[in-house]
Design a protein around this motif. Structure first.
Motif, mmCIF file in Angstrom:
data_model
loop_
_atom_site.group_PDB
_atom_site.id
_atom_site.type_symbol
_atom_site.label_atom_id
_atom_site.label_comp_id
_atom_site.label_asym_id
_atom_site.label_seq_id
_atom_site.Cartn_x
_atom_site.Cartn_y
_atom_site.Cartn_z
ATOM 1 N N GLN A 41 -18.465 -15.865 12.019
ATOM 2 C CA GLN A 41 -18.029 -14.957 10.955
ATOM 3 C C GLN A 41 -16.506 -14.837 10.919
ATOM 4 O O GLN A 41 -15.891 -14.889 9.859
ATOM 5 C CB GLN A 41 -18.655 -13.573 11.158
ATOM 6 C CG GLN A 41 -20.137 -13.532 10.933
ATOM 7 C CD GLN A 41 -20.494 -13.779 9.478
ATOM 8 O OE1 GLN A 41 -19.872 -13.246 8.581
ATOM 9 N NE2 GLN A 41 -21.483 -14.618 9.259
ATOM 10 N N ALA A 44 -14.841 -18.123 9.643
ATOM 11 C CA ALA A 44 -15.048 -18.310 8.198
ATOM 12 C C ALA A 44 -14.168 -17.355 7.401
ATOM 13 O O ALA A 44 -13.565 -17.740 6.386
ATOM 14 C CB ALA A 44 -16.520 -18.103 7.855
ATOM 15 N N ARG A 45 -14.072 -16.110 7.854
ATOM 16 C CA ARG A 45 -13.242 -15.129 7.146
ATOM 17 C C ARG A 45 -11.767 -15.522 7.211
ATOM 18 O O ARG A 45 -11.051 -15.437 6.217
ATOM 19 C CB ARG A 45 -13.446 -13.732 7.722
ATOM 20 C CG ARG A 45 -12.707 -12.657 6.923
ATOM 21 C CD ARG A 45 -13.034 -11.267 7.405
ATOM 22 N NE ARG A 45 -12.580 -11.018 8.754
ATOM 23 C CZ ARG A 45 -11.345 -10.640 9.083
ATOM 24 N NH1 ARG A 45 -10.432 -10.487 8.152
ATOM 25 N NH2 ARG A 45 -11.026 -10.418 10.334
ATOM 26 N N ALA A 47 -10.516 -18.548 7.553
ATOM 27 C CA ALA A 47 -10.319 -19.710 6.679
ATOM 28 C C ALA A 47 -10.278 -19.280 5.209
ATOM 29 O O ALA A 47 -9.452 -19.786 4.434
ATOM 30 C CB ALA A 47 -11.423 -20.738 6.909
ATOM 31 N N ARG A 48 -11.148 -18.331 4.829
ATOM 32 C CA ARG A 48 -11.151 -17.818 3.448
ATOM 33 C C ARG A 48 -9.866 -17.057 3.144
ATOM 34 O O ARG A 48 -9.258 -17.241 2.089
ATOM 35 C CB ARG A 48 -12.335 -16.867 3.230
ATOM 36 C CG ARG A 48 -13.541 -17.472 2.621
ATOM 37 C CD ARG A 48 -14.580 -16.443 2.187
ATOM 38 N NE ARG A 48 -14.694 -15.260 3.021
ATOM 39 C CZ ARG A 48 -15.457 -15.157 4.106
ATOM 40 N NH1 ARG A 48 -16.179 -16.184 4.506
ATOM 41 N NH2 ARG A 48 -15.509 -14.028 4.793
ATOM 42 N N THR A 49 -9.467 -16.193 4.050
ATOM 43 C CA THR A 49 -8.268 -15.369 3.862
ATOM 44 C C THR A 49 -7.027 -16.238 3.703
ATOM 45 O O THR A 49 -6.150 -15.931 2.900
ATOM 46 C CB THR A 49 -8.082 -14.420 5.062
ATOM 47 O OG1 THR A 49 -9.222 -13.583 5.159
ATOM 48 C CG2 THR A 49 -6.843 -13.561 4.923
ATOM 49 N N ARG A 51 -6.965 -19.379 2.696
ATOM 50 C CA ARG A 51 -7.219 -20.515 1.789
ATOM 51 C C ARG A 51 -5.969 -20.838 0.961
ATOM 52 O O ARG A 51 -5.295 -19.962 0.468
ATOM 53 C CB ARG A 51 -8.388 -20.194 0.859
ATOM 54 C CG ARG A 51 -8.782 -21.403 0.002
ATOM 55 C CD ARG A 51 -10.034 -21.160 -0.789
ATOM 56 N NE ARG A 51 -11.165 -21.246 0.141
ATOM 57 C CZ ARG A 51 -12.192 -20.400 0.142
ATOM 58 N NH1 ARG A 51 -12.242 -19.413 -0.700
ATOM 59 N NH2 ARG A 51 -13.168 -20.558 0.997
ATOM 60 N N GLY A 56 -4.826 -22.111 6.346
ATOM 61 C CA GLY A 56 -6.166 -22.259 5.780
ATOM 62 C C GLY A 56 -6.671 -23.682 5.885
ATOM 63 O O GLY A 56 -7.829 -23.919 6.252
ATOM 64 N N GLU A 60 -10.045 -24.384 8.093
ATOM 65 C CA GLU A 60 -11.304 -24.740 7.430
ATOM 66 C C GLU A 60 -12.159 -25.689 8.270
ATOM 67 O O GLU A 60 -13.342 -25.421 8.483
ATOM 68 C CB GLU A 60 -11.042 -25.301 6.035
ATOM 69 C CG GLU A 60 -10.685 -24.215 5.040
ATOM 70 C CD GLU A 60 -10.285 -24.747 3.673
ATOM 71 O OE1 GLU A 60 -10.407 -25.974 3.437
ATOM 72 O OE2 GLU A 60 -9.841 -23.930 2.849
#
Length: 182
Positions: A41, A44-45, A47-49, A51, A56, A60
């Motif tokens: 979790q 993933a967060r 990598a999203r933040t 991006r 990022g 990823e």
């Protein structure tokens, strides 16, 4: 008065030998699975933040590998006949969510300090995962259910993840904390 042994229903036996080891291995792997839930979790967060940024783009593939490692752990547990303890997985997921509630100096947008702390948490998680793979690798010498080549691959991947996360942790520490150094 005669001493009569208690009935077999009233006696509690502690697991011994292989049974105790199997039980402890189950606890150990489920604890790592809880950590994997949190780590998946968190990665993933992050990598999203991040991006669209260099961070990022670096995180990823690491986040994808961390998710794959969680699946690999589930496969290993299945191969060893270790049942998944859902409450531990839920506890890991919940702990990661609660960890987001820490103050980081900003209310709406990501804080450089929050990103640094995320990277440090990921680093610790990957170090723990590496230790788990090393432990399983050692156990694999005596347990044919453990695929040594697969564990070697997982170990090498974890080491690469450690290097990447550490590189970005050092950069982020410099950016986030540079103002305090002067």
């Amino acid at each position: 008065m005669t001493n009569t042994p208690p009935s077999s229903g009233a006696t509690r036996h502690r697991p011994t030998g292989r049974t105790a080891g199997t039980k402890l291995l189950g606890i150990y792997l489920n604890d790592h699975l809880a950590g994997a839930a949190a780590g998946t979790q968190r990665a993933a967060r992050l990598a999203r933040t991040a991006r669209g940024s260099a961070l990022g783009r670096a995180m990823e593939p690491v986040a994808a590998e961390i998710a794959q490692d969680r699946t690999a752990l589930l496969d290993i547990m299945r191969d060893l006949g270790v049942p998944v303890r859902r409450y531990k997985v839920c506890a890991g997921w919940t702990a990661e969510k609660l960890g987001r509630l820490k103050p980081n100096g900003r209310l709406v947008r990501p804080s450089p300090l929050g990103i640094l702390l995320d990277l440090e948490a990921l680093r610790l998680g990957v170090e723990g995962k590496t230790a788990c793979w090393q432990t399983l690798r050692r156990l694999g010498a005596a347990d044919e259910r453990l695929d040594l080549a697969r564990l070697d691959t997982l170990l090498e991947r974890a080491r690469r993840q450690q290097e990447s996360i550490e590189e970005w942790r050092v950069r982020q520490a410099g950016e986030a904390l540079a103002a305090t150094a002067g």
